[in-house]
Design a protein around this motif. Structure first.
Motif, PDB file in Angstrom:
ATOM      1  N   PHE A 159      29.129  53.522  62.547  1.00 54.08           N
ATOM      2  CA  PHE A 159      29.711  54.846  62.745  1.00 54.08           C
ATOM      3  C   PHE A 159      30.603  54.934  63.977  1.00 54.08           C
ATOM      4  CE2 PHE A 159      26.657  56.034  59.613  1.00 54.08           C
ATOM      5  CZ  PHE A 159      27.012  57.284  59.142  1.00 54.08           C
ATOM      6  N   ALA A 160      30.735  53.831  64.746  1.00 53.09           N
ATOM      7  CA  ALA A 160      31.457  53.873  66.021  1.00 53.09           C
ATOM      8  C   ALA A 160      30.965  55.060  66.853  1.00 53.09           C
ATOM      9  CB  ALA A 160      32.965  53.958  65.802  1.00 53.09           C
ATOM     10  N   LEU A 161      29.658  55.296  66.836  1.00 53.59           N
ATOM     11  CA  LEU A 161      29.060  56.479  67.455  1.00 53.59           C
ATOM     12  C   LEU A 161      28.696  56.203  68.907  1.00 53.59           C
ATOM     13  CD1 LEU A 161      27.936  59.367  66.791  1.00 53.59           C
ATOM     14  CD2 LEU A 161      25.715  58.252  66.433  1.00 53.59           C
ATOM     15  N   PRO A 162      29.132  57.027  69.850  1.00 48.84           N
ATOM     16  CA  PRO A 162      28.721  56.824  71.246  1.00 48.84           C
ATOM     17  C   PRO A 162      27.234  57.088  71.415  1.00 48.84           C
ATOM     18  CG  PRO A 162      29.914  58.899  71.026  1.00 48.84           C
ATOM     19  CD  PRO A 162      30.015  58.197  69.706  1.00 48.84           C
ATOM     20  N   VAL A 163      26.558  56.217  72.171  1.00 53.91           N
ATOM     21  CA  VAL A 163      25.111  56.318  72.367  1.00 53.91           C
ATOM     22  C   VAL A 163      24.798  56.278  73.854  1.00 53.91           C
ATOM     23  CG1 VAL A 163      22.854  55.289  71.895  1.00 53.91           C
ATOM     24  CG2 VAL A 163      24.661  55.195  70.158  1.00 53.91           C
ATOM     25  N   ALA A 164      24.072  57.285  74.324  1.00 48.71           N
ATOM     26  CA  ALA A 164      23.559  57.324  75.689  1.00 48.71           C
ATOM     27  C   ALA A 164      22.045  57.212  75.639  1.00 48.71           C
ATOM     28  CB  ALA A 164      23.971  58.619  76.386  1.00 48.71           C
ATOM     29  N   VAL A 165      21.451  56.742  76.726  1.00 45.20           N
ATOM     30  CA  VAL A 165      19.996  56.662  76.818  1.00 45.20           C
ATOM     31  C   VAL A 165      19.521  57.632  77.895  1.00 45.20           C
ATOM     32  CG1 VAL A 165      19.896  54.272  76.038  1.00 45.20           C
ATOM     33  CG2 VAL A 165      20.071  54.761  78.482  1.00 45.20           C
ATOM     34  N   PRO A 221      30.885  63.746  68.292  1.00 47.95           N
ATOM     35  CA  PRO A 221      29.428  63.543  68.286  1.00 47.95           C
ATOM     36  C   PRO A 221      28.987  62.586  69.387  1.00 47.95           C
ATOM     37  CG  PRO A 221      30.417  62.141  66.643  1.00 47.95           C
ATOM     38  CD  PRO A 221      31.550  62.943  67.256  1.00 47.95           C
ATOM     39  N   ILE A 222      27.725  62.689  69.744  1.00 49.04           N
ATOM     40  CA  ILE A 222      27.113  61.720  70.653  1.00 49.04           C
ATOM     41  C   ILE A 222      25.630  61.636  70.327  1.00 49.04           C
ATOM     42  CG2 ILE A 222      26.614  63.409  72.494  1.00 49.04           C
ATOM     43  CD1 ILE A 222      27.297  61.127  74.510  1.00 49.04           C
ATOM     44  N   ALA A 223      25.075  60.431  70.398  1.00 50.52           N
ATOM     45  CA  ALA A 223      23.633  60.229  70.213  1.00 50.52           C
ATOM     46  C   ALA A 223      22.995  60.003  71.575  1.00 50.52           C
ATOM     47  CB  ALA A 223      23.365  59.041  69.293  1.00 50.52           C
ATOM     48  N   ILE A 224      21.796  60.539  71.742  1.00 48.22           N
ATOM     49  CA  ILE A 224      21.007  60.344  72.960  1.00 48.22           C
ATOM     50  C   ILE A 224      19.640  59.851  72.527  1.00 48.22           C
ATOM     51  CG2 ILE A 224      20.040  61.424  75.016  1.00 48.22           C
ATOM     52  CD1 ILE A 224      22.209  63.576  74.798  1.00 48.22           C
ATOM     53  N   VAL A 225      19.193  58.714  73.068  1.00 48.04           N
ATOM     54  CA  VAL A 225      17.926  58.133  72.633  1.00 48.04           C
ATOM     55  C   VAL A 225      16.959  58.032  73.813  1.00 48.04           C
ATOM     56  CG1 VAL A 225      18.982  56.888  70.737  1.00 48.04           C
ATOM     57  CG2 VAL A 225      18.771  55.769  72.934  1.00 48.04           C
ATOM     58  N   GLY A 226      15.676  58.202  73.513  1.00 48.60           N
ATOM     59  CA  GLY A 226      14.655  58.117  74.552  1.00 48.60           C
ATOM     60  C   GLY A 226      13.276  58.207  73.934  1.00 48.60           C
ATOM     61  N   GLY A 227      12.280  58.507  74.765  1.00 52.50           N
ATOM     62  CA  GLY A 227      10.926  58.700  74.289  1.00 52.50           C
ATOM     63  C   GLY A 227      10.207  57.421  73.919  1.00 52.50           C
ATOM     64  N   GLY A 228       9.100  57.579  73.191  1.00 50.00           N
ATOM     65  CA  GLY A 228       8.253  56.455  72.794  1.00 50.00           C
ATOM     66  C   GLY A 228       8.313  56.203  71.302  1.00 50.00           C
ATOM     67  N   ARG A 229       7.412  55.331  70.820  1.00 50.51           N
ATOM     68  CA  ARG A 229       7.283  54.953  69.412  1.00 50.51           C
ATOM     69  C   ARG A 229       8.452  54.090  68.939  1.00 50.51           C
ATOM     70  NH1 ARG A 229       3.767  58.115  66.190  1.00 50.51           N
ATOM     71  NH2 ARG A 229       4.040  56.413  64.708  1.00 50.51           N
ATOM     72  N   TRP A 230       9.156  53.402  69.854  1.00 53.43           N
ATOM     73  CA  TRP A 230      10.221  52.496  69.465  1.00 53.43           C
ATOM     74  C   TRP A 230       9.664  51.079  69.270  1.00 53.43           C
ATOM     75  CZ3 TRP A 230      15.291  53.782  68.465  1.00 53.43           C
ATOM     76  CH2 TRP A 230      15.674  55.086  68.810  1.00 53.43           C
ATOM     77  N   SER A 231      10.479  50.229  68.668  1.00 50.30           N
ATOM     78  CA  SER A 231      10.167  48.809  68.521  1.00 50.30           C
ATOM     79  C   SER A 231      11.476  48.039  68.608  1.00 50.30           C
ATOM     80  CB  SER A 231       9.501  48.531  67.176  1.00 50.30           C
ATOM     81  OG  SER A 231      10.420  48.763  66.111  1.00 50.30           O
ATOM     82  N   GLU A 232      11.369  46.730  68.733  1.00 50.24           N
ATOM     83  CA  GLU A 232      12.579  45.909  68.790  1.00 50.24           C
ATOM     84  C   GLU A 232      13.396  46.066  67.517  1.00 50.24           C
ATOM     85  OE1 GLU A 232      13.878  41.333  70.023  1.00 50.24           O
ATOM     86  OE2 GLU A 232      11.772  41.816  69.592  1.00 50.24           O
ATOM     87  N   GLY A 233      12.713  46.134  66.382  1.00 52.31           N
ATOM     88  CA  GLY A 233      13.418  46.306  65.114  1.00 52.31           C
ATOM     89  C   GLY A 233      14.128  47.639  65.031  1.00 52.31           C
ATOM     90  N   ALA A 234      13.471  48.702  65.504  1.00 54.61           N
ATOM     91  CA  ALA A 234      14.088  50.032  65.468  1.00 54.61           C
ATOM     92  C   ALA A 234      15.318  50.082  66.356  1.00 54.61           C
ATOM     93  CB  ALA A 234      13.073  51.079  65.899  1.00 54.61           C
ATOM     94  N   ALA A 235      15.230  49.469  67.533  1.00 52.17           N
ATOM     95  CA  ALA A 235      16.383  49.436  68.433  1.00 52.17           C
ATOM     96  C   ALA A 235      17.550  48.685  67.794  1.00 52.17           C
ATOM     97  CB  ALA A 235      15.988  48.803  69.764  1.00 52.17           C
ATOM     98  N   ALA A 236      17.243  47.599  67.111  1.00 51.33           N
ATOM     99  CA  ALA A 236      18.298  46.823  66.453  1.00 51.33           C
ATOM    100  C   ALA A 236      18.940  47.619  65.317  1.00 51.33           C
ATOM    101  CB  ALA A 236      17.725  45.512  65.916  1.00 51.33           C
ATOM    102  N   ARG A 237      18.125  48.354  64.541  1.00 52.52           N
ATOM    103  CA  ARG A 237      18.685  49.165  63.453  1.00 52.52           C
ATOM    104  C   ARG A 237      19.563  50.289  64.000  1.00 52.52           C
ATOM    105  NH1 ARG A 237      13.715  47.562  61.077  1.00 52.52           N
ATOM    106  NH2 ARG A 237      12.540  49.242  62.092  1.00 52.52           N
ATOM    107  N   LEU A 238      19.139  50.878  65.117  1.00 51.35           N
ATOM    108  CA  LEU A 238      19.969  51.917  65.735  1.00 51.35           C
ATOM    109  C   LEU A 238      21.312  51.342  66.176  1.00 51.35           C
ATOM    110  CD1 LEU A 238      20.362  54.771  66.903  1.00 51.35           C
ATOM    111  CD2 LEU A 238      19.285  53.945  69.005  1.00 51.35           C
ATOM    112  N   ALA A 239      21.297  50.146  66.745  1.00 49.44           N
ATOM    113  CA  ALA A 239      22.542  49.516  67.177  1.00 49.44           C
ATOM    114  C   ALA A 239      23.472  49.266  65.986  1.00 49.44           C
ATOM    115  CB  ALA A 239      22.242  48.216  67.919  1.00 49.44           C
ATOM    116  N   ARG A 240      22.907  48.863  64.849  1.00 46.58           N
ATOM    117  CA  ARG A 240      23.737  48.647  63.657  1.00 46.58           C
ATOM    118  C   ARG A 240      24.327  49.963  63.158  1.00 46.58           C
ATOM    119  NH1 ARG A 240      19.514  45.038  62.201  1.00 46.58           N
ATOM    120  NH2 ARG A 240      18.622  46.549  60.738  1.00 46.58           N
ATOM    121  N   PHE A 241      23.525  51.022  63.198  1.00 42.45           N
ATOM    122  CA  PHE A 241      24.013  52.339  62.797  1.00 42.45           C
ATOM    123  C   PHE A 241      25.163  52.776  63.690  1.00 42.45           C
ATOM    124  CE2 PHE A 241      23.641  56.929  63.796  1.00 42.45           C
ATOM    125  CZ  PHE A 241      24.014  57.459  62.570  1.00 42.45           C
TER     126      PHE A 241
END
Length: 556
Positions: A227-233, A203-223
């Motif tokens: 899950f040891a999930l690779p994340v690209a932007v 699996p891989i996660a790709i993040v982008g777009g709008g409607r983000w916040s500092e809290g949302a970014a932090a929750r994504l990092a914890r997720f």
């Protein structure tokens, strides 16, 4: 009884009631009444020198604050100039309100002075275009404009203000402040996502777009950590995920790490959050097949119209990034995360890709520039426009905090300086650095006067290679050794800055950048550092000679 106010007073009061107290613009006789209402209410109006710069400032303000950016321009030519920022906001999913003065209502359809049909001109770019004919309806239509700009996929709204309507009086109350609706994922969506993650091997996660916040970014990092999930932007969205996180695998921008591209192509599950995976991050739509991806695609987006618009997902989740990130707290990893070693390897590949800055022709080396740049505090805000100079920073500068980047995914030139001005106005205690090429900078260079007038300390790095470098690069690939229309004769940018009352520094030799940059940062005024680069140094991996050799080998 509701108060009796002019249309202009109702408008400004409505903005203030929504916590929107700063706007950027160029004054015009078509909205003098609005300027008077701003003056009487101590509204923070940043006086700009060209409407394109003002609209880019409004876009950057929205990117960095999460609130709609405000731009005020006059009719006709002013509105036409502002189109550049409106287009940025449309492609970048940025909430922006463009207020345009309009001719008197009784003069319509006569081609009056600077008359323009704003619905026709902006209709294909803006989310909504409205002309307010009745001062009593301003609270209603302003509320709708704010909701339209901020809900679903954010974007620009254009509001035309007839001159005579602005002085018309009406007895109305302000509407309640708008709170944009968050669209939450259903429990079944999150349960299905958990099942897909448990079944995945690559699996891989790709993040982008709008409607983000500092809290949302932090929750994504914890997720990602759980899950040891690779994340690209996606392109110019590095601030959504910290580069030092063990799951970060890089950005899908221009000329990304080939190993990252291969990982996305060979993934069995792609979790796309917030973004659209448009042309640049999709590498000309080669990462995922259109319309049916090879990978199992889970697409999360705040706008239902974007789900299945290009790629048909196996699981479409209609949710804003804020709401989805909160819901991720309830998704549990399986007992065995078989991809953890691959994530560690992918993060290592990112570090290796972004570690060593290659040497290139010329006395001034980008390695020296980036070494000094790395000394900026983590909360410094970096802005840039379009041009090959930006590829060095996107690859080698590691963004570690949310809210520290403003750049146009639309590839609009001239964005860096206006965005830096907006950033300084929002965050007076943080360091602000704008990046620009020589061609990019002079698109909006007159906004140095805005920075000086409003006493906004910031640093602009102008990388001067005497050409429209990106276009020259493409030209050499398609028509090698036949450059035409891309050479530039530039001013002395340090002297240009001093003419505005800013500080100016020149860098022409090795060892000069570090001291010049330190002096610019410490001077307490707007400053320009003019960095002269060899025109051969076109990208981190290519010189013009390399491009020509490739073209010859291809028979062009």
């Amino acid at each position: 009884m509701p108060p009796s106010r002019t249309g202009a007073e109702i408008l400004v009061d409505g903005l203030l009631a929504n916590g929107l107290a700063t706007g950027f613009g160029v004054p015009g006789e078509s909205y003098l009444a609005v300027l008077e209402a701003m003056r009487a209410r101590n509204f923070d109006f940043v006086i700009c020198r060209q409407e394109g710069g003002a609209s880019m400032m409004a876009d950057a303000s929205a990117k960095l604050s999460g609130k709609p950016g405000l731009c005020f321009v006059t009719r006709g030519p002013g509105a036409a100039n502002a189109m550049s920022g409106v287009h940025v906001a449309a492609q970048d999913s940025t909430p922006l309100l463009l207020f345009v003065g309009q001719i008197e209502r009784g003069f319509r359809h006569r081609e009056a002075f600077q008359e323009m049909d704003y619905r026709a001109v902006f209709g294909s770019v803006a989310k909504w275009v409205v002309e307010i004919d009745d001062a009593a309806r301003i609270p209603e239509l302003l509320s709708r404009a704010i909701r339209t700009a901020t809900q679903g996929r954010p974007g620009p709204v254009v509001i035309a203000l007839p001159e005579d309507m602005l002085v018309e009086r009406a007895d109305v109350f302000d509407a309640p402040a708008v709170t944009p609706a968050e669209t939450w994922p259903g429990l079944s969506d999150m349960a299905q996502l958990q099942k897909l993650l448990w079944a995945a091997e690559r699996p891989i996660a790709i993040v982008g777009g709008g409607r983000w916040s500092e809290g949302a970014a932090a929750r994504l990092a914890r997720f990602a950590d759980r899950f040891a999930l690779p994340v690209a932007v996606t392109f110019r969205r590095q601030m959504l995920f910290p580069a030092h996180h063990s799951s970060y695998v890089g950005d899908l921008g221009i000329a990304p790490n080939p190993k990252l591209v291969e990982r996305v192509k060979t993934a069995d599950l792609v979790l796309l959050i917030g973004g659209r995976l448009s042309e640049i991050p999709a590498q000309a739509y080669t990462l995922l097949d259109v319309p049916s991806p090879r990978q199992t695609l889970v697409h999360v987006h705040a706008d239902a119209e974007e789900l299945g618009r290009v790629y048909q997902p196996a699981l479409a989740i209609h949710a804003s990034p804020n709401a989805f990130a909160a819901a991720l707290e309830g998704v549990q990893p399986s007992a065995s995360l078989g991809w953890a070693a691959a994530t560690e390897e992918a993060h290592g590949d990112y570090l290796a890709w972004s570690e060593t800055v290659p040497a290139h022709p010329g006395a001034v080396q980008m390695a020296e520039v980036l070494a000094a740049f790395a000394k900026l505090p983590a909360d410094a805000i970096v802005t840039n426009g379009a041009g090959n100079y930006s590829s060095w920073f996107h690859r080698f500068h590691r963004v570690t905090r949310y809210g520290t980047q403003a750049a146009p995914t639309s590839g609009s030139m001239g964005y860096g300086l206006p965005a830096a001005i907006a950033a300084r106005r929002l965050y007076p205690d943080r360091e602000i650095v704008a990046l620009a090429g020589d061609g990019c900078f002079l698109m909006t260079g007159q906004e140095l006067a805005t920075a000086v007038q409003h006493r906004l300390p910031l640093v602009v790095l102008v990388f001067d290679n005497g050409q429209y470098g990106t276009i020259r690069m493409h030209q050499e690939r398609a028509y090698p050794e036949r450059p035409f229309g891309t050479a530039l004769q530039n001013p002395d940018f340090a002297a240009y800055a001093r003419a505005f009352g800013a500080e100016g520094f020149s860098v022409t030799q090795a060892g000069e950048f570090g001291p010049a940059f330190a002096s610019a940062r410490a001077c307490g005024r707007p400053a320009v550092v003019h960095v002269r680069l060899d025109p051969e140094a076109i990208t981190p991996t290519m010189t013009i000679s390399d491009l020509r050799a490739q073209a010859r080998a291809a028979g062009r």
